[in-house]
Structure formats: C-alpha cells, structure tokens
Design a protein around this motif. Structure first.
Motif, mmCIF file in Angstrom:
data_model
loop_
_atom_site.group_PDB
_atom_site.id
_atom_site.type_symbol
_atom_site.label_atom_id
_atom_site.label_comp_id
_atom_site.label_asym_id
_atom_site.label_seq_id
_atom_site.Cartn_x
_atom_site.Cartn_y
_atom_site.Cartn_z
ATOM 1 N N ILE B 120 0.837 -1.205 0.000
ATOM 2 C CA ILE B 120 0.000 0.000 0.000
ATOM 3 C C ILE B 120 0.868 1.250 0.000
ATOM 4 O O ILE B 120 0.631 2.200 -0.761
ATOM 5 C CB ILE B 120 -0.943 -0.012 1.227
ATOM 6 C CG1 ILE B 120 -1.999 -1.115 1.083
ATOM 7 C CG2 ILE B 120 -1.641 1.345 1.392
ATOM 8 C CD1 ILE B 120 -2.895 -1.286 2.308
ATOM 9 N N ASP B 148 -2.018 14.077 1.343
ATOM 10 C CA ASP B 148 -3.433 13.840 1.621
ATOM 11 C C ASP B 148 -4.153 13.334 0.374
ATOM 12 O O ASP B 148 -4.974 12.409 0.443
ATOM 13 C CB ASP B 148 -4.100 15.134 2.111
ATOM 14 C CG ASP B 148 -3.575 15.550 3.478
ATOM 15 O OD1 ASP B 148 -3.025 14.684 4.184
ATOM 16 O OD2 ASP B 148 -3.707 16.724 3.824
ATOM 17 N N THR B 149 -3.839 13.939 -0.757
ATOM 18 C CA THR B 149 -4.489 13.517 -1.997
ATOM 19 C C THR B 149 -4.102 12.079 -2.351
ATOM 20 O O THR B 149 -4.955 11.279 -2.749
ATOM 21 C CB THR B 149 -4.112 14.461 -3.148
ATOM 22 O OG1 THR B 149 -4.430 15.807 -2.774
ATOM 23 C CG2 THR B 149 -4.865 14.095 -4.416
ATOM 24 N N ARG B 151 -3.197 9.722 -0.303
ATOM 25 C CA ARG B 151 -3.842 8.782 0.617
ATOM 26 C C ARG B 151 -5.313 8.579 0.249
ATOM 27 O O ARG B 151 -5.823 7.463 0.294
ATOM 28 C CB ARG B 151 -3.706 9.269 2.062
ATOM 29 C CG ARG B 151 -4.407 8.397 3.059
ATOM 30 C CD ARG B 151 -3.594 8.070 4.282
ATOM 31 N NE ARG B 151 -2.348 7.381 3.996
ATOM 32 C CZ ARG B 151 -1.512 6.912 4.930
ATOM 33 N NH1 ARG B 151 -1.797 7.066 6.200
ATOM 34 N NH2 ARG B 151 -0.396 6.299 4.597
ATOM 35 N N LEU B 152 -5.963 9.657 -0.132
ATOM 36 C CA LEU B 152 -7.364 9.509 -0.536
ATOM 37 C C LEU B 152 -7.472 8.680 -1.818
ATOM 38 O O LEU B 152 -8.403 7.880 -1.973
ATOM 39 C CB LEU B 152 -8.016 10.880 -0.730
ATOM 40 C CG LEU B 152 -9.522 10.821 -0.937
ATOM 41 C CD1 LEU B 152 -10.231 10.269 0.287
ATOM 42 C CD2 LEU B 152 -10.082 12.189 -1.301
ATOM 43 N N ILE B 154 -5.519 6.288 -2.624
ATOM 44 C CA ILE B 154 -5.353 4.895 -2.195
ATOM 45 C C ILE B 154 -6.677 4.347 -1.659
ATOM 46 O O ILE B 154 -7.075 3.221 -1.972
ATOM 47 C CB ILE B 154 -4.240 4.803 -1.125
ATOM 48 C CG1 ILE B 154 -2.879 4.957 -1.773
ATOM 49 C CG2 ILE B 154 -4.330 3.486 -0.359
ATOM 50 C CD1 ILE B 154 -2.518 3.804 -2.710
ATOM 51 N N CYS B 155 -7.375 5.171 -0.880
ATOM 52 C CA CYS B 155 -8.690 4.740 -0.396
ATOM 53 C C CYS B 155 -9.613 4.439 -1.564
ATOM 54 O O CYS B 155 -10.354 3.445 -1.552
ATOM 55 C CB CYS B 155 -9.303 5.827 0.487
ATOM 56 S SG CYS B 155 -8.464 6.025 2.081
ATOM 57 N N ILE B 156 -9.561 5.281 -2.574
ATOM 58 C CA ILE B 156 -10.422 5.076 -3.738
ATOM 59 C C ILE B 156 -10.086 3.758 -4.438
ATOM 60 O O ILE B 156 -10.972 2.954 -4.753
ATOM 61 C CB ILE B 156 -10.292 6.256 -4.724
ATOM 62 C CG1 ILE B 156 -10.926 7.509 -4.114
ATOM 63 C CG2 ILE B 156 -10.910 5.916 -6.074
ATOM 64 C CD1 ILE B 156 -10.765 8.754 -4.963
ATOM 65 N N GLN B 158 -8.482 1.067 -3.288
ATOM 66 C CA GLN B 158 -8.806 -0.094 -2.458
ATOM 67 C C GLN B 158 -10.314 -0.298 -2.387
ATOM 68 O O GLN B 158 -10.804 -1.430 -2.422
ATOM 69 C CB GLN B 158 -8.242 0.079 -1.045
ATOM 70 C CG GLN B 158 -6.746 0.301 -0.971
ATOM 71 C CD GLN B 158 -5.958 -0.922 -1.331
ATOM 72 O OE1 GLN B 158 -5.693 -1.171 -2.511
ATOM 73 N NE2 GLN B 158 -5.610 -1.715 -0.348
ATOM 74 N N GLY B 159 -11.027 0.816 -2.290
ATOM 75 C CA GLY B 159 -12.484 0.736 -2.240
ATOM 76 C C GLY B 159 -13.071 0.182 -3.524
ATOM 77 O O GLY B 159 -14.058 -0.562 -3.502
ATOM 78 N N MET B 160 -12.472 0.537 -4.645
ATOM 79 C CA MET B 160 -12.974 0.014 -5.924
ATOM 80 C C MET B 160 -12.848 -1.503 -5.966
ATOM 81 O O MET B 160 -13.717 -2.196 -6.519
ATOM 82 C CB MET B 160 -12.208 0.645 -7.091
ATOM 83 C CG MET B 160 -12.550 2.113 -7.296
ATOM 84 S SD MET B 160 -11.937 2.811 -8.857
ATOM 85 C CE MET B 160 -10.206 2.476 -8.763
ATOM 86 N N VAL B 162 -13.090 -3.496 -3.410
ATOM 87 C CA VAL B 162 -14.169 -4.026 -2.574
ATOM 88 C C VAL B 162 -15.485 -4.000 -3.342
ATOM 89 O O VAL B 162 -16.204 -5.015 -3.416
ATOM 90 C CB VAL B 162 -14.290 -3.226 -1.259
ATOM 91 C CG1 VAL B 162 -15.498 -3.701 -0.459
ATOM 92 C CG2 VAL B 162 -13.022 -3.337 -0.436
#
Lengths: 184, 184
Positions: B120, B148-149, B151-152, B154-156, B158-160, B162
């Motif tokens: 990650i 910050d951008t 990290r967000l 990365i959230c996007i 990883q979320g995709m 899921v």
DNA sequence: GATAATAGGGAATGATCGTTTCCTAATAAA
DNA sequence: TTTATTAGGAAACGATCATTCCCTATTATC
C-alpha cells in the motif's frame, strides 16, 4: 440475545468468518455450544444475524452523523468524517463487517453477497440523497453527476475501512477536506 | 514454479486464505500435497510467496498504465482507469490479494500485515510521485496537498476493489472523471 | 552402465472444526 | 406439590484440515 450478538459482531469483525471458530464464538458470546445451536441453525446463521445487527447499527450511526449538518454539503461532510473516525483506532483495526463479508464471502455465499450488496446500495442511495439535498439548498454544485459521485464516495468509504484495518493513520479533517472537492 | 504460483494467486484471490484448503491449492497448482510441502514450509509460506508474486505483477501493471500518459495528470488518470478495469468483470470478482490479505489477515498475521502495508505504501508513494510530476509540468494544481491527496486516492483504489468484488458495476470513464476533480 | 541424489506423488496422521446429542436446572402450568 | 416445558451446558461425533512420511520415478554423477 442482542448483547450476545453484539459480542459476536466484534469477533466476526476482527477475525472474519472462517478464522472464527464456534469456540471463539461461544467464548465471546458467553454461551455454550449447545445454546448457540439452540438459537441459530448453524455458524452461517450466526454470521448473518450478526451482520444484520452490525448493518443496522452502522446505518443508524451514519444517519445520526448526517443529522449534525445544517445543509446537504455539511451533512455529507459529517458522514465522511464519521467514516474516517470508524476506520481508525481500535474500531478501525477491528474492521468492518461489510467489507469483511464482501471480501471473504461474496464469491462463496450468495446469502452474504445479497446482504452486503443491499447494505452498500442503501448507503450509496443515502449519500446520493444527501448530494441532491445539497444541490437543492445550493450548498453543492448543481452540475455534478449524483450517481457517479455517490458511487465514488462509496469507494472512498469502503477503501478507508481497508486502509484503517491495515493500520495506516487517517487524518479525518484533511482527508475529508480533500474529498469535498468532489462536490465542486 | 512461477506458473504454479500464478495459479495459487488465483485461488487465494477468489477464496481468500482460510477458505483455501491444501486440496484446493494442489488442484489449482497441479501439484501433489508432498510437492507443495517440498517447495514451501507451510500454507502461510505459499500465501506469502503468492502475495509477493501478485504484488510484483500488479506494480508492473500499474507502472505500465502510468506510462501511457504524457504528463503527470494523464499518467495518474491512466493509473486510476487501470484500477477500475482490474476491479471489474472476472478479475474484479476474483478479488485483490492486497485487500483480501488486509481484511482477512492483517489482524492475525504480522508477516502478512507487513507485506500489505509495504504494498500500500509503495502504491501511495508512486501516486504521490505522479502528482508531483503533474505539479512540476503544470498539469496538476500546485496548491493541493500531495500526501493527503495520495492517501485519498489509495482509499479510492482499495475501495474500488471491494465494490468490484461485491459485483457492483463501475464505469471507468465516469468514475475516474469524477475522481480527477481531486487534482484541482 | 551403475549409483547417488532429488523432485514429485499419495496415503497416513493428529488436530481441529462444525454439529449433534444428551443431560441438568429452572420456570410455568396444573 | 407435581409435572411439563424450555433454556443452557458439556461431552461426543464424524468430517475436514494442515502436515508428515514414505514411496517412485527421473536426473545427474562417477
């Protein structure tokens, strides 16, 4: 029984489905083996009941977070902030039953898949509603595509749960501040 | 052996760690039980080797997607598009070993946790690098906070994975189009 | 060509799993 | 008070799991 189910939720969140044995479950729920099987048909039924309870609690938490905002934009901001908070610290590393259920069981169990899908779609519809409220009250741009934005927001929230479980730190204010650009 | 490991990756992606038996593994890898244990110390070692291989392949795919862009912004856009593609269809519902490993094992196995964290963080650093490139070449706003951008983002991503595993459809162009607002 | 070494295959093993069964104690009904 | 019903607990069961052991080819060495 609800209190026993709450304890089951914690174990399933932390260890997932397959790594949780009936022994783990009885220890956490403070129930003997026979009692668990008297109340539930099998392990899957315990999981489904725990999932339903978890989903209901999370829905309520999300709605109460939204209620803290005074317009659509603020309500959405509080929802995202709430997600970051729940993705962090002890609850964050314990994990989310929706992403856990999806990742571990969506391919193997159609009952679980139906429930995680329903929960995700409910959340997505709720976020889409908040966006429309914001567009109606003027706090969110009228030009953005509601459905696409809501789906991306869902990706963000689910992703935060993954990143939080990996124990990477998430700064709520900063992260949500960036995410709010999506409403422009 | 690499081809056997590739087959192990597929099984672990689809079924996760605990739901994959040695029997599943030997069937997929076309190896007998004894042969697997001759090559690997135990099941965890197979998983770690499969994970390393998966991570290496995914890193290469992401970098080659980035290479399709002519400036920082375009490279980032192609990376996001690549993530949506991999989150969809047959590969999407098969799942991602990074999010699978995180969700199922991060709390239980520190070796796995170290590897998913490394992967990650590598991805996040790569994305941050692309953002900086874009800022340097003028294709991305100089004012945004890179970390910050990233990290967000990365959230996007990883979320995709899921959402894709839950079999919800993702429209690449539309979703990425919305996500690119984060670079303003 | 004979032999040593190794890779691969499959049966056997002990442990652990989910599940069932049976027993006990408590409560409600008569 | 007695009986019937039920909730809860623990031992026992078969199945399945990860792992080990041993056997058989195949390759390399001398």
């Amino acid at each position: 029984m609800d209190t026993a189910l709450d304890r089951a939720v914690r174990v399933f969140c932390e260890r997932g489905y397959h790594a949780t044995s009936i022994g783990d479950l009885t220890a956490a729920m403070r129930l003997a083996t026979g009692s668990v099987y008297k109340a539930f048909r099998d392990k899957q039924a315990v999981f489904l009941a725990a999932f339903d309870r978890y989903a209901a609690v999370r829905r309520e938490q999300t709605r109460s977070a939204a209620a803290r905002g005074s317009n659509g934009r603020e309500r959405l901001r509080h929802v995202l902030l709430s997600y970051v908070e729940h993705s962090q610290g002890i609850e964050g590393r314990r994990g989310c039953m929706v992403v856990g259920g999806t990742v571990e069981l969506a391919a193997l169990d159609s009952d679980v898949r139906a429930r995680v899908n329903a929960q995700i779609e409910t959340n997505e519809a709720f976020i889409a509603g908040l966006i429309r409220e914001g567009q109606a009250d003027g706090s969110i741009s009228a030009h953005l595509d509601v459905d696409d934005t809501a789906r991306l927001m869902i990706c963000i929230t689910q992703g935060m749960r993954v990143v939080g479980k990996a124990r990477l730190p998430l700064d709520g204010e900063r992260l949500v501040g960036v995410a709010m650009k999506l409403l422009a």
